[in-house]
Design a protein around this motif. Structure first.
Motif: not given
Length: 354
Positions: A194-195, A234-237, A269-272
């Motif tokens: 995803k990342e 919208y991709s990660f949450t 964003f991905t780390n959060a």
């Protein structure tokens, strides 16, 4: 009468008119000071014009306004006793006037034949030469401008095509990663897919914006950043209950500034999502971008669990921090990290200048 508009003046060295030949000038012309036939705003320039003739024997193509504010081109010369001046709305008109007065000799008796010859040799030939050079220069300039315009259009078309193809290639990579991720069972491995997909999509969006704007080197970063954050959100949450807050100024930045910023935001964003909100915890991610006096500040905050106790971000060798610090160095930016009721990354930078 020659077919030209303008005037021919014979003056003493004090600029007092002794004789006037009028070729259709639409203001009253009478003897007196040369300044009297000119607009008041041109008096100082006219005085310098007369001084130029007295000191250097000739002056070529001075632009001054008559009393009716019509702009005239003036040239003149001196034979040591008098000053002779021709004026016309067009440069070519001055040459025609010198030809006419040489033939008509309206001042007959005022100049000797040898001095009339000086008119032809010293001034008329010089004006003709200058006019020919000017015409040739104009033709050459027009030719160069045409070539430059064609080259520029070809370059713009090429850059648009490159940005379009790069965008398509990144979208293909993103699609392939998305397809491949369907066969990944391990959650950590799935997050890696995803990342990578998010980074490819971010670059695709960037090159699409360059393609559509036609600017190729400059990006409306505020508008792009809003779209990028929505895409990341919208991709990660979708599996987490997170809120996204933004405070974004509009600014146009160079592409060499934007690319590192985009990659930093992806990483933050991905780390959060992975570390700041474990399990099903809720929270808020806040992103601000502010224009300051010659610099910009990008701030990324979350109200999650914060950095681990004893974690030193400046000496950390984790992959995420190494990437963020390396990209910040590319921007020559000041990076600051605080962990208090969450984590805040602040990046202050200047736009890249090529």
């Amino acid at each position: 009468m020659v077919d030209v508009k303008g005037l021919f003046l014979i003056m003493d060295h004090g600029g007092i008119i002794e004789k006037i030949v009028n070729y259709g000038v639409n203001i009253p012309l009478q003897r007196g000071s040369f300044l009297n036939i000119l607009d008041t705003a041109c008096h100082e320039k006219a005085s310098r014009f007369i001084n130029e003739i007295r000191n250097k024997k000739a002056a070529y193509d001075w632009e001054m306004n008559l009393k009716n504010l019509e702009m005239y081109h003036f040239s003149g010369f001196s034979d040591g006793e008098r000053i002779y001046v021709a004026g016309s709305p067009e440069r070519e008109g001055m040459i025609k006037i010198y030809r006419a007065v040489e033939i008509d000799a309206p001042w007959r008796g005022g100049l000797t034949p040898s001095k009339k010859a000086d008119v032809n040799i010293e001034l008329f030939n010089e004006l003709t030469r200058l006019n020919n050079e000017l015409s040739a220069a104009r033709r050459e300039l027009l030719k160069k401008n045409t070539e430059l315009e064609r080259t520029l259009k070809e370059k713009e078309m090429l850059l648009r095509e490159i940005n379009h193809r790069v965008k398509n290639n990144f979208m293909i990579i993103s699609s392939l990663l998305n397809l491949q991720s369907r066969y990944v069972k391990d959650l950590d491995d799935l997050m890696l897919f995803k990342e990578a997909q998010a980074k490819a999509r971010s670059m695709a969006l960037l090159h699409e914006r360059l393609y559509r704007s036609g600017k190729h080197k400059r990006v409306e970063f505020g508008e792009y950043l809003r779209g990028l954050l929505k895409d990341l959100y919208y991709s990660f949450t979708h599996e987490k209950k997170l809120k996204l807050e933004t405070h974004i100024d509009d600014a146009e930045l160079d592409i060499n500034t934007v690319v590192p910023l985009v990659l930093i935001l992806n990483e933050l964003f991905t780390n959060a999502v992975k570390h700041a909100f474990p399990g099903e915890s809720e929270g808020t991610v806040s992103v601000s971008f502010k224009r300051m006096n010659g610099t910009y500040r990008l701030e990324f905050k979350d109200d999650g669990v914060g950095l681990p106790e004893g974690f030193d971000w400046e000496t950390s060798s984790t992959m995420g921090m190494r990437i963020i610090k390396s990209l910040a160095e590319q921007l020559n930016a000041n990076l600051n990290v605080k962990s208090d009721n969450g984590t805040c990354f602040s990046i202050e930078f200047r736009d890249w200048k090529g």
